[in-house]
Scaffold this active site. Sequence first.
Site, PDB file in Angstrom:
ATOM      1  N   ARG A   1       2.941   4.805   6.437  1.00 47.94           N
ATOM      2  CA  ARG A   1       3.344   4.082   7.651  1.00 47.94           C
ATOM      3  C   ARG A   1       3.838   2.673   7.360  1.00 47.94           C
ATOM      4  O   ARG A   1       4.163   1.937   8.298  1.00 47.94           O
ATOM      5  CB  ARG A   1       2.162   4.028   8.631  1.00 47.94           C
ATOM      6  CG  ARG A   1       1.686   5.391   9.085  1.00 47.94           C
ATOM      7  CD  ARG A   1       0.326   5.321   9.726  1.00 47.94           C
ATOM      8  NE  ARG A   1      -0.698   4.850   8.772  1.00 47.94           N
ATOM      9  CZ  ARG A   1      -1.970   4.670   9.092  1.00 47.94           C
ATOM     10  NH1 ARG A   1      -2.380   4.894  10.332  1.00 47.94           N
ATOM     11  NH2 ARG A   1      -2.836   4.262   8.183  1.00 47.94           N
TER      12      ARG A   1
ATOM     13  N   CYS B   1      -6.392  -0.059   6.848  1.00 46.99           N
ATOM     14  CA  CYS B   1      -6.062   0.531   5.541  1.00 46.99           C
ATOM     15  C   CYS B   1      -7.165   1.500   5.093  1.00 46.99           C
ATOM     16  O   CYS B   1      -8.345   1.132   5.055  1.00 46.99           O
ATOM     17  CB  CYS B   1      -5.886  -0.577   4.502  1.00 46.99           C
ATOM     18  SG  CYS B   1      -5.475   0.041   2.851  1.00 46.99           S
TER      19      CYS B   1
ATOM     20  N   ASP C   1       0.435   3.753   1.704  1.00 51.12           N
ATOM     21  CA  ASP C   1       0.390   4.312   3.064  1.00 51.12           C
ATOM     22  C   ASP C   1       1.801   4.593   3.599  1.00 51.12           C
ATOM     23  O   ASP C   1       2.671   3.714   3.586  1.00 51.12           O
ATOM     24  CB  ASP C   1      -0.335   3.315   3.981  1.00 51.12           C
ATOM     25  CG  ASP C   1      -0.712   3.943   5.321  1.00 51.12           C
ATOM     26  OD1 ASP C   1       0.195   4.419   6.029  1.00 51.12           O
ATOM     27  OD2 ASP C   1      -1.904   3.937   5.653  1.00 51.12           O
TER      28      ASP C   1
ATOM     29  N   HIS D   1      -2.209  -4.013   4.964  1.00 52.54           N
ATOM     30  CA  HIS D   1      -2.011  -3.616   6.363  1.00 52.54           C
ATOM     31  C   HIS D   1      -3.359  -3.329   6.997  1.00 52.54           C
ATOM     32  O   HIS D   1      -4.279  -2.847   6.326  1.00 52.54           O
ATOM     33  CB  HIS D   1      -1.080  -2.402   6.465  1.00 52.54           C
ATOM     34  CG  HIS D   1      -1.675  -1.147   5.872  1.00 52.54           C
ATOM     35  ND1 HIS D   1      -2.295  -0.186   6.626  1.00 52.54           N
ATOM     36  CD2 HIS D   1      -1.778  -0.734   4.585  1.00 52.54           C
ATOM     37  CE1 HIS D   1      -2.733   0.778   5.837  1.00 52.54           C
ATOM     38  NE2 HIS D   1      -2.439   0.464   4.585  1.00 52.54           N
TER      39      HIS D   1
ATOM     40  N   CYS E   1       0.851  -1.191   0.000  1.00 49.33           N
ATOM     41  CA  CYS E   1       0.000   0.000   0.000  1.00 49.33           C
ATOM     42  C   CYS E   1       0.891   1.247   0.000  1.00 49.33           C
ATOM     43  O   CYS E   1       2.002   1.237   0.518  1.00 49.33           O
ATOM     44  CB  CYS E   1      -0.905   0.002   1.227  1.00 49.33           C
ATOM     45  SG  CYS E   1      -2.087   1.388   1.238  1.00 49.33           S
TER      46      CYS E   1
HETATM   47 CO    CO Z   1      -3.509   1.181   2.980  1.00 52.83          CO
END
Ligand code: CO
Length: 211
Positions: free
Chosen positions: A46, A101, A44, A98, A42
């Site tokens: 993090r 999400c 993302d 994750h 992803c």
């Molecule tokens: Co995500």
Amino acid sequence: MDKIKKIFLENKAWAQSKVEADKDYFSKMARDQKPEYLWIGCSDSRVPPSEITNTDPGEMFVHRNIANLVVHTDLNFLSVLQYAVEHLKVRHVIVCGHYNCGGVKAAISHQSLGLIDNWVRNIEDTYFSHKVEVDSVKDEVQKVNRLVELSVIAQVRNLAHTSIIQKAWHGLNQPFVHGWVYDINTGLIKQLITLEPGTNIDSAYRYDFSH
Ligand code: CO
């Protein structure tokens, strides 16, 4: 300090520290890449793949998009997959989702986000296929997290349905295709599914590479 200026300062310090530890670090790195893994993760911020797996530059070929989706009409993704599998000959393809999400949350919500709705639609299809199971989870966080897992498994199957993976399974007896999920609360990765080279695929999606 200016945020962009800081990035350049940090980059300089990082490059310097690498050269101090090994004066040939960059000349060796520049020669070639021979990654063992293709990581599909992803976007993302993090979930930085090399940091959470403690892998070095050169070890992991990476593709990231919103909610780590494998979409069979996505030319960008398919090009990454073909290059990684056929040219770099990676041993392992990893889809790593994750928990918590945002893309999966968006798929469960009824809010329209514009263009992104069409991307998230791929997760809605997985939700639709497992609606009874997902809706039986009453806790909202757990509900999203279950759909995160089911979506990762669906992406692993999508990979196995590509001619790129099936051709490599036939000719190279690799890659292994893994489905993992990263827990933002603990920093730990959990394995959900592994498809070995040659795993049986439903005939609707099967290509014949035997002649
Ligand atoms: Co995500």
